[in-house]
Write an enzyme that holds these catalytic residues in place. Structure first.
Site, short mmCIF file in Angstrom:
data_model
loop_
_atom_site.label_atom_id
_atom_site.label_comp_id
_atom_site.label_asym_id
_atom_site.label_seq_id
_atom_site.Cartn_x
_atom_site.Cartn_y
_atom_site.Cartn_z
N GLU A 129 -8.76 3.03 6.26
CA GLU A 129 -9.51 2.43 5.07
C GLU A 129 -9.61 1.23 4.79
OE1 GLU A 129 -8.67 3.46 0.14
OE2 GLU A 129 -7.16 3.59 1.59
N HIS A 130 -8.38 0.52 4.80
CA HIS A 130 -8.08 -0.91 4.79
C HIS A 130 -7.75 -1.52 6.44
CE1 HIS A 130 -6.94 0.61 0.76
NE2 HIS A 130 -8.05 -0.38 0.52
N HIS A 135 1.71 3.15 -3.52
CA HIS A 135 0.93 4.02 -4.23
C HIS A 135 1.34 5.46 -3.97
CE1 HIS A 135 -3.00 1.71 -4.86
NE2 HIS A 135 -2.64 1.01 -3.83
N ASP A 180 -8.10 -4.87 -3.85
CA ASP A 180 -7.80 -3.92 -4.86
C ASP A 180 -8.39 -4.33 -6.32
OD1 ASP A 180 -6.88 -2.02 -3.15
OD2 ASP A 180 -4.94 -2.54 -3.53
N GLN A 240 0.57 -1.18 0.18
CA GLN A 240 0.22 -0.02 0.00
C GLN A 240 1.01 1.23 -0.18
OE1 GLN A 240 -3.52 -0.11 -0.32
NE2 GLN A 240 -2.86 -2.21 -0.91
N HIS A 281 -52.06 24.30 7.79
CA HIS A 281 -51.91 22.92 7.59
C HIS A 281 -53.09 22.16 7.98
CE1 HIS A 281 -47.81 24.14 7.68
NE2 HIS A 281 -47.43 22.79 7.31
#
Length: 434
Positions: free
Chosen positions: A331-332, A265, A365, A262, A424
């Site tokens: 995230e992961h 990236h 992924d 990761q 109303h």
């Protein structure tokens, strides 16, 4: 990787949040810059997009709206092995996404009174596909397939123009779009692309969208925040994050491989190990150093691991590991634990949870069938990842006949009068007077 030692400390939820490693300064700077780039596109449209392409992508004179011929060429020349992999990924993501579309339900409130809960797709979606340090045809699948499953009628796609492709979108991205039947594609990148989707660019025939989705760096994530309220957005899927919770039974080689995977990236990627086994932590760090030196993107990985967003976190026990992970809301999240299947239920805040030695983030992924567009920056505490539901709006359809309305007539009038809103109540009474 730096070490954060939390052992022997009594930490409140606020203390735990404060201990979470984040690159907060980078995110703050990204928000200011992204808002400015979005505003430039809102004001000057195509001209601003071209200036940004020259500044950030080193591209001039390119075709911002991609001709369909470029997509046909890209699909025709796609590596058969990559095409087969994309076909398989599409099938798996389509299958998993279908489970995210709720069926309509009719609730009978009383005789002649019903409420139908239905889910309506938005009409038009703008999908962003990154294209800076890597090529992401998998992100085309992850964004387009759920939108199609939800029933979205118009899908536009944007990805940065590539200097080494004569200003075209990368051919693998174009091929993936063509494979999914997406024909409206734009060569534009970063925060400017998000602004273009939100506000439209008449000169390009680009109409505003209803929802913007897709991953990207911190600038793309910040641009989504800048256009919130103008369009819907998915979660702010910024620079990637992986948090691994491991005990003494974990394989340090696998943990290290996943952290490095990761980190490659982006220099802003976050890689965090949480463990109560100091010996394991030492072995993982040694493996990380070995793998970093040998990997293709060594410099990028090293920068990500040395950043303030990456760390080894030492905790007293499993309970502290759970508390830290849920505060981080990664995230992961990978669980390398002796009882990972049973333990998973306690880890409630994560974009996606990967359980056991044979379920790495890399699987998610590409081929797991789950979606890899996930919330970052702690948003997994309250926001989901991308799914078919991202493109659906729950809507209630109310139907009462005269008798059903008569049954609640007095109650509605009483409540309307109590709120000093007599009109109303009068709207109810009008149905029972000549």
């Amino acid at each position: 990787m730096r070490t954060i030692d939390l052992r022997g400390r009594e930490l409140s939820p606020a203390d735990m949040l404060a201990a979470v490693p984040r690159a907060t300064q980078a995110r703050a700077e990204a928000l200011d810059t992204a808002a400015r780039l979005v505003e430039e596109v809102r004001e000057r449209g195509e001209g601003a997009l071209r200036e940004q392409a020259e500044r950030f992508d080193r591209v001039v004179g390119h075709e911002v709206r991609v001709p369909e011929a470029h997509m046909t060429q890209a699909l025709d020349s796609l590596d058969p092995a990559v095409r087969a992999a994309l076909d398989e990924a599409i099938q798996r993501v389509r299958l998993a996404s279908a489970a995210q579309v709720p069926a309509s339900q009719v609730t009978t409130i009383g005789a002649g009174a019903t409420i139908t809960q239905r889910w309506q797709p938005v009409h038009r979606v703008g999908v962003y596909i990154p294209g800076g340090k890597a090529v992401y045809p998998s992100s085309v699948v992850m964004n387009v397939v759920p939108a199609q499953v939800a029933g979205v009628q118009q899908i536009a796609l944007a990805s940065p123009p590539q200097a080494d492709q004569d200003g075209r979108v990368h051919p693998t991205i174009l091929a993936a779009a063509a494979l999914l039947g997406v024909t409206e594609v734009y060569a534009m990148g970063g925060a400017g692309a998000i602004g273009a989707f939100a506000h439209g660019v008449p000169g390009l025939g680009l109409d505003p969208v209803d929802v913007v989705s897709g991953p990207g760096n911190n600038y793309v994530a910040s641009a989504k925040r800048a256009v919130a309220g103008v369009v819907g957005t998915d979660s702010e899927a910024g620079a990637t994050e992986i948090l691994v919770v491991a005990d003494s039974t974990a394989d340090p080689r696998l943990v290290a491989a996943d952290l490095v995977s990761q980190a490659e990236h982006d220099e802003q990627a976050s890689a965090v190990l949480v463990t109560d086994a100091e010996g394991l932590a030492d072995r993982v760090v040694a493996e990380v150093e070995r793998l970093t030196a040998a990997t293709r993107h060594s410099a990028r990985v090293a920068a990500a691991l040395a950043g303030p967003q990456s760390a080894v976190v030492l905790v007293d026990d499993r309970a502290m590991a759970v508390a830290f992970s849920n505060a981080y809301a990664p995230e992961h999240l990978e669980l390398h634990l002796s009882d990972a299947e049973q333990a998973a239920a306690a880890f409630t805040s994560a974009g996606a949870v990967f359980v056991g030695d044979h379920t790495p983030v890399s699987l998610g992924d590409y081929m797991a069938g789950s979606n890899h567009v996930l919330p970052t920056g702690g948003q997994a505490r309250y926001a989901p990842g991308l799914g078919a539901y991202t493109f659906l709006r729950p809507q209630q359809v109310v139907s009462y006949d005269r008798a059903a309305l008569a049954a609640v007539r007095e109650g509605v009038v009483a409540l309307a009068n109590s709120e000093a809103l007599p009109a109303h109540g009068e709207a109810i009474e009008a149905r029972f007077t000549a």
